[in-house]
Design a protein around this motif. Structure first.
Motif, PDB file in Angstrom:
ATOM      1  N   PHE A 125       0.729  -1.160  -0.012  1.00 34.31           N
ATOM      2  CA  PHE A 125       0.020  -0.060   0.103  1.00 34.31           C
ATOM      3  C   PHE A 125       0.805   1.290   0.039  1.00 34.31           C
ATOM      4  O   PHE A 125       0.336   2.355  -0.023  1.00 34.31           O
ATOM      5  CB  PHE A 125      -0.997   0.045   1.287  1.00 34.31           C
ATOM      6  CG  PHE A 125      -2.048  -1.093   1.361  1.00 34.31           C
ATOM      7  CD1 PHE A 125      -2.895  -1.121   0.300  1.00 34.31           C
ATOM      8  CD2 PHE A 125      -1.830  -2.136   2.026  1.00 34.31           C
ATOM      9  CE1 PHE A 125      -3.977  -2.322   0.293  1.00 34.31           C
ATOM     10  CE2 PHE A 125      -2.651  -3.125   2.183  1.00 34.31           C
ATOM     11  CZ  PHE A 125      -3.803  -3.411   1.248  1.00 34.31           C
ATOM     12  N   LEU A 126       2.061   1.279   0.008  1.00 35.26           N
ATOM     13  CA  LEU A 126       2.967   2.385   0.267  1.00 35.26           C
ATOM     14  C   LEU A 126       4.027   2.303  -0.706  1.00 35.26           C
ATOM     15  O   LEU A 126       4.988   2.803  -0.569  1.00 35.26           O
ATOM     16  CB  LEU A 126       3.593   2.312   1.669  1.00 35.26           C
ATOM     17  CG  LEU A 126       2.713   2.505   2.732  1.00 35.26           C
ATOM     18  CD1 LEU A 126       3.362   1.844   4.137  1.00 35.26           C
ATOM     19  CD2 LEU A 126       2.137   3.516   3.091  1.00 35.26           C
ATOM     20  N   GLN A 127       4.014   1.565  -2.106  1.00 34.98           N
ATOM     21  CA  GLN A 127       5.173   1.531  -2.702  1.00 34.98           C
ATOM     22  C   GLN A 127       5.631   2.705  -3.556  1.00 34.98           C
ATOM     23  O   GLN A 127       6.811   2.701  -3.869  1.00 34.98           O
ATOM     24  CB  GLN A 127       4.921   0.383  -3.850  1.00 34.98           C
ATOM     25  CG  GLN A 127       4.655  -1.005  -3.472  1.00 34.98           C
ATOM     26  CD  GLN A 127       4.045  -1.989  -4.181  1.00 34.98           C
ATOM     27  OE1 GLN A 127       3.758  -1.565  -5.563  1.00 34.98           O
ATOM     28  NE2 GLN A 127       4.010  -3.123  -4.230  1.00 34.98           N
ATOM     29  N   ALA A 128       4.860   3.636  -3.544  1.00 33.83           N
ATOM     30  CA  ALA A 128       5.193   4.672  -4.428  1.00 33.83           C
ATOM     31  C   ALA A 128       5.950   5.911  -3.443  1.00 33.83           C
ATOM     32  O   ALA A 128       6.609   6.982  -3.739  1.00 33.83           O
ATOM     33  CB  ALA A 128       4.104   5.486  -5.041  1.00 33.83           C
ATOM     34  N   TYR A 129       6.307   5.481  -2.077  1.00 36.21           N
ATOM     35  CA  TYR A 129       6.652   6.530  -1.043  1.00 36.21           C
ATOM     36  C   TYR A 129       8.299   6.139  -1.110  1.00 36.21           C
ATOM     37  O   TYR A 129       8.925   5.179  -1.667  1.00 36.21           O
ATOM     38  CB  TYR A 129       6.176   6.280   0.096  1.00 36.21           C
ATOM     39  CG  TYR A 129       4.696   6.640   0.231  1.00 36.21           C
ATOM     40  CD1 TYR A 129       4.664   8.194   0.642  1.00 36.21           C
ATOM     41  CD2 TYR A 129       3.571   6.052   0.125  1.00 36.21           C
ATOM     42  CE1 TYR A 129       3.112   8.776   0.699  1.00 36.21           C
ATOM     43  CE2 TYR A 129       2.375   6.476   0.025  1.00 36.21           C
ATOM     44  CZ  TYR A 129       2.105   7.882   0.528  1.00 36.21           C
ATOM     45  OH  TYR A 129       0.701   8.345   0.371  1.00 36.21           O
ATOM     46  N   PRO A 130       9.160   7.115  -0.720  1.00 35.86           N
ATOM     47  CA  PRO A 130      10.433   7.372  -0.807  1.00 35.86           C
ATOM     48  C   PRO A 130      11.217   6.084   0.258  1.00 35.86           C
ATOM     49  O   PRO A 130      10.414   5.699   1.187  1.00 35.86           O
ATOM     50  CB  PRO A 130      10.925   8.522  -0.181  1.00 35.86           C
ATOM     51  CG  PRO A 130       9.866   9.403  -0.289  1.00 35.86           C
ATOM     52  CD  PRO A 130       8.728   8.603  -0.302  1.00 35.86           C
ATOM     53  N   PRO A 131      12.144   5.262  -0.061  1.00 33.73           N
ATOM     54  CA  PRO A 131      12.740   4.249   0.732  1.00 33.73           C
ATOM     55  C   PRO A 131      13.056   4.747   2.022  1.00 33.73           C
ATOM     56  O   PRO A 131      12.564   3.754   3.021  1.00 33.73           O
ATOM     57  CB  PRO A 131      14.130   4.058   0.005  1.00 33.73           C
ATOM     58  CG  PRO A 131      13.874   4.514  -1.582  1.00 33.73           C
ATOM     59  CD  PRO A 131      13.098   5.630  -1.314  1.00 33.73           C
ATOM     60  N   ALA A 132      13.338   6.022   2.436  1.00 33.76           N
ATOM     61  CA  ALA A 132      13.675   6.397   3.708  1.00 33.76           C
ATOM     62  C   ALA A 132      12.366   6.300   4.558  1.00 33.76           C
ATOM     63  O   ALA A 132      12.395   5.969   5.710  1.00 33.76           O
ATOM     64  CB  ALA A 132      14.332   7.666   3.984  1.00 33.76           C
ATOM     65  N   LEU A 133      11.291   6.606   4.146  1.00 37.05           N
ATOM     66  CA  LEU A 133      10.018   6.576   4.634  1.00 37.05           C
ATOM     67  C   LEU A 133       9.531   5.133   4.839  1.00 37.05           C
ATOM     68  O   LEU A 133       8.982   4.801   5.912  1.00 37.05           O
ATOM     69  CB  LEU A 133       9.068   7.370   3.935  1.00 37.05           C
ATOM     70  CG  LEU A 133       7.636   7.874   4.450  1.00 37.05           C
ATOM     71  CD1 LEU A 133       8.002   8.583   5.986  1.00 37.05           C
ATOM     72  CD2 LEU A 133       6.872   8.556   3.629  1.00 37.05           C
ATOM     73  N   LEU A 134       9.722   4.143   3.793  1.00 41.02           N
ATOM     74  CA  LEU A 134       9.355   2.851   4.006  1.00 41.02           C
ATOM     75  C   LEU A 134      10.405   2.229   5.201  1.00 41.02           C
ATOM     76  O   LEU A 134       9.928   1.398   5.780  1.00 41.02           O
ATOM     77  CB  LEU A 134       9.632   2.052   2.969  1.00 41.02           C
ATOM     78  CG  LEU A 134       8.821   2.476   1.541  1.00 41.02           C
ATOM     79  CD1 LEU A 134       8.907   1.862   0.429  1.00 41.02           C
ATOM     80  CD2 LEU A 134       7.214   2.739   1.897  1.00 41.02           C
ATOM     81  N   ASP A 135      11.476   2.533   5.165  1.00 38.64           N
ATOM     82  CA  ASP A 135      12.424   2.178   6.343  1.00 38.64           C
ATOM     83  C   ASP A 135      11.699   2.365   7.622  1.00 38.64           C
ATOM     84  O   ASP A 135      11.813   1.470   8.620  1.00 38.64           O
ATOM     85  CB  ASP A 135      13.611   2.622   6.231  1.00 38.64           C
ATOM     86  CG  ASP A 135      14.605   1.874   5.161  1.00 38.64           C
ATOM     87  OD1 ASP A 135      14.134   0.927   4.457  1.00 38.64           O
ATOM     88  OD2 ASP A 135      15.509   2.559   4.467  1.00 38.64           O
ATOM     89  N   GLN A 136      11.384   3.471   7.968  1.00 39.19           N
ATOM     90  CA  GLN A 136      10.701   4.146   9.275  1.00 39.19           C
ATOM     91  C   GLN A 136       9.378   3.263   9.219  1.00 39.19           C
ATOM     92  O   GLN A 136       9.290   2.705  10.667  1.00 39.19           O
ATOM     93  CB  GLN A 136      10.300   5.642   9.335  1.00 39.19           C
ATOM     94  CG  GLN A 136      11.246   6.580   8.983  1.00 39.19           C
ATOM     95  CD  GLN A 136      11.236   7.684   9.086  1.00 39.19           C
ATOM     96  OE1 GLN A 136       9.896   8.239   9.213  1.00 39.19           O
ATOM     97  NE2 GLN A 136      11.920   8.935   8.547  1.00 39.19           N
ATOM     98  N   VAL A 137       8.702   2.959   8.327  1.00 40.37           N
ATOM     99  CA  VAL A 137       7.504   2.214   8.518  1.00 40.37           C
ATOM    100  C   VAL A 137       8.002   0.572   8.919  1.00 40.37           C
ATOM    101  O   VAL A 137       7.226   0.112   9.971  1.00 40.37           O
ATOM    102  CB  VAL A 137       6.656   2.129   7.385  1.00 40.37           C
ATOM    103  CG1 VAL A 137       5.436   1.098   7.290  1.00 40.37           C
ATOM    104  CG2 VAL A 137       6.052   3.622   6.990  1.00 40.37           C
TER     105      VAL A 137
END
Length: 169
Positions: A6-18
């Motif tokens: 659900f979050l694929q379009a977001y930046p890698p740094a943000l995904l790492d936080q998630v």
């Protein structure tokens, strides 16, 4: 590594936080703290009234809406959280178009902010059909902070998926 569909379009740094929140089993706590309440719009009739009030406030000149309802057939897997349709039928030799908004039933148990975000999104489609810059500008106008709510809604969907579809937090 956790797949965050659900979050694929977001930046890698943000995904790492998630992923960090997920690894520490704190995503549900984050969401519960940020969105502690659940809305009271439980019936199709109440959802219609809620939607029409938002339409009246922000989009008075937009085309009318004939039906608004919760739909348990909308599937998050197909990425449909809400749906706007125009159903055309012949009536007395004239073509009549009825506009409908359907909201996924999973939002009956969601935070009021998430329901409003979905309804605003579908209402914006009355004026802007494509997900373009004008569309998102309209969403932000109707609901300041729209982009953050969309992100948090995606977090909520990720958390639900990790819980096996349950939403008890």
């Amino acid at each position: 590594m956790t797949a965050l569909r659900f979050l694929q379009a977001y930046p890698p740094a943000l995904l790492d936080q998630v992923r960090h929140l997920i690894a520490e089993d704190r995503l549900g706590d984050y969401l519960a703290q940020r969105y502690p309440s659940r809305h009271e719009v439980q019936s199709d009739k109440a959802l219609y009234a809620y939607t029409m009030a938002l339409k009246q406030e922000h989009l008075r000149n937009a085309p009318g809406i004939d039906k608004v309802l919760y739909d348990n057939r909308l599937d998050v897997v197909q990425r449909a959280l809400g749906l706007h349709t125009a159903v055309s039928r012949m009536h007395g030799g004239k073509l009549k178009a009825k506009k409908e908004i359907r909201v996924a039933s999973l939002f009956k148990d969601a935070a009021p902010e998430f329901l409003k975000m979905i309804v605003v999104h579908e209402l914006a489609h009355l004026k802007e059909f494509e997900h373009n810059k004008a569309f998102y500008k309209l969403c932000e106008h109707m609901l300041p902070g729209y982009h953050q709510l969309e992100f948090d809604l995606r977090l909520y969907l990720t958390w639900r998926e990790l819980q096996g579809g349950r939403s008890d937090s």
